[in-house]
Design a protein around this motif. Sequence first.
Motif, short mmCIF file in Angstrom:
data_model
loop_
_atom_site.label_atom_id
_atom_site.label_comp_id
_atom_site.label_asym_id
_atom_site.label_seq_id
_atom_site.Cartn_x
_atom_site.Cartn_y
_atom_site.Cartn_z
N LEU A 120 39.75 58.78 51.08
CA LEU A 120 38.71 58.83 50.03
C LEU A 120 39.37 58.30 48.54
CD1 LEU A 120 36.47 61.65 51.33
CD2 LEU A 120 35.85 59.13 51.41
N VAL A 121 40.39 58.80 48.00
CA VAL A 121 40.89 58.85 46.94
C VAL A 121 41.38 57.16 46.76
CG1 VAL A 121 43.05 59.13 45.38
CG2 VAL A 121 41.76 60.84 46.62
N LEU A 122 41.95 56.58 47.80
CA LEU A 122 42.31 55.18 48.16
C LEU A 122 41.13 54.33 47.94
CD1 LEU A 122 45.33 55.36 50.52
CD2 LEU A 122 45.44 54.79 48.33
N LEU A 123 40.16 54.60 48.48
CA LEU A 123 38.94 53.88 48.37
C LEU A 123 38.34 53.80 46.90
CD1 LEU A 123 36.64 52.22 50.09
CD2 LEU A 123 35.52 54.54 50.42
N GLY A 124 38.27 54.97 46.23
CA GLY A 124 37.85 54.93 45.17
C GLY A 124 38.80 54.31 44.02
N ALA A 125 40.04 54.16 44.23
CA ALA A 125 40.87 53.47 43.39
C ALA A 125 40.81 51.74 43.90
CB ALA A 125 42.34 53.94 43.72
N SER A 126 40.58 51.54 45.17
CA SER A 126 40.36 50.30 45.31
C SER A 126 39.33 49.82 44.57
CB SER A 126 40.38 50.08 46.63
OG SER A 126 41.57 50.56 47.43
N ALA A 127 38.22 50.57 44.68
CA ALA A 127 36.88 50.09 43.97
C ALA A 127 36.91 49.67 42.44
CB ALA A 127 35.80 51.12 44.27
N ALA A 128 38.07 50.50 42.02
CA ALA A 128 38.22 50.25 40.44
C ALA A 128 39.12 49.09 40.21
CB ALA A 128 38.66 51.52 39.94
N GLY A 129 39.60 48.30 41.35
CA GLY A 129 40.49 47.19 41.16
C GLY A 129 41.95 47.41 41.31
N ALA A 130 42.29 48.75 41.91
CA ALA A 130 43.59 49.21 41.75
C ALA A 130 44.14 49.13 43.33
CB ALA A 130 43.98 50.56 41.36
N GLY A 131 45.45 48.99 43.57
CA GLY A 131 45.87 49.09 44.97
C GLY A 131 45.91 47.61 45.37
N GLU A 132 46.50 47.55 47.03
CA GLU A 132 46.71 46.42 47.61
C GLU A 132 45.41 45.61 48.12
OE1 GLU A 132 49.47 46.79 50.68
OE2 GLU A 132 51.17 47.23 49.44
N GLU A 133 45.34 44.37 48.30
CA GLU A 133 44.24 43.68 48.85
C GLU A 133 44.10 44.19 50.30
OE1 GLU A 133 42.73 38.99 49.46
OE2 GLU A 133 44.67 39.34 48.72
N GLY A 134 42.89 44.15 50.74
CA GLY A 134 42.63 44.63 52.03
C GLY A 134 42.52 46.06 52.33
N VAL A 135 43.00 46.95 51.37
CA VAL A 135 42.93 48.53 51.53
C VAL A 135 41.34 48.98 51.80
CG1 VAL A 135 43.27 50.48 50.15
CG2 VAL A 135 44.97 48.75 50.39
N PRO A 136 40.67 48.44 50.90
CA PRO A 136 39.00 49.08 51.16
C PRO A 136 38.91 48.73 52.71
CG PRO A 136 39.33 47.93 49.21
CD PRO A 136 40.60 47.82 49.64
N LEU A 137 38.86 47.76 53.12
CA LEU A 137 38.47 47.51 54.37
C LEU A 137 39.13 48.44 55.43
CD1 LEU A 137 36.79 46.10 56.76
CD2 LEU A 137 38.88 44.20 56.64
N ARG A 138 40.38 48.52 55.36
CA ARG A 138 41.40 49.70 56.23
C ARG A 138 40.84 51.07 55.80
NH1 ARG A 138 45.36 45.82 54.60
NH2 ARG A 138 46.21 47.22 52.91
N VAL A 139 40.53 51.26 54.71
CA VAL A 139 40.06 52.68 54.37
C VAL A 139 38.62 52.91 55.24
CG1 VAL A 139 39.22 54.21 52.63
CG2 VAL A 139 41.32 53.07 52.34
#
Length: 215
Positions: free
Chosen positions: A30-49
């Motif tokens: 959930l933390v990774l999803l929030g960070a990805s929504a803000a544009g942080a992290g690797e590409e494709g992480v939201p789908l994997r989360v």
Amino acid sequence: MLLSAASGAADAFVFIGVGQVFAGVMTGNLVLLGASAAGAGEEGVPLRVVAALVSYGCGVAGAALVGERMWRRVPLMLLAEVVLLAAGAGLWAARQASSDADRLGLLVLMGLAMGIQGRVRATPTNYFTGTLTSLVGRFAVGAWRGDDGWAAGRLAAVVAGAALAALTLRWWPAGGAVAAAAPAVAALLVEASAGPGRTGKGKPRPDRGNPAGAA
């Protein structure tokens, strides 16, 4: 403790091998999803989360239904977990998880397995924040209990499982997922050897939603 080791190994394998998500630590996802929504992290992480969250939830729901309706439910749930982890290990060893879609499928298998494991016992084996909180809190106030050694052992087991998976990926890349499947197989053998008299202990307690209480 065996299931805790399987959990640590599964999360480490998925995070390192599949890509920056967890198979069983949904808080982290959930933390990774929030960070990805803000544009942080690797590409494709939201789908994997999202895939991890949905597959974990499906595993929990399926195990909950089995837990209410099946006799010998704990061995059956452990068997299902072992089959899923073994399937994931086989796909990884056969190098059938080379594309993004294949890795997503592997993640789903691991997420389903960890969701099932989350319902196997009332004692948490794939989330440990509540266990650590309770353990440290009791130690701080001098209220150490006799079974707290087992709680500390579960914490050590998840670290050991994660380390084993990481080392396996480094030294034997094709067998990376075996580190998660092997402790689960051992747990199934232990449960099967215990006999039917212990199966009732597998039903979740009313305090299951409270990690501190469950710990």
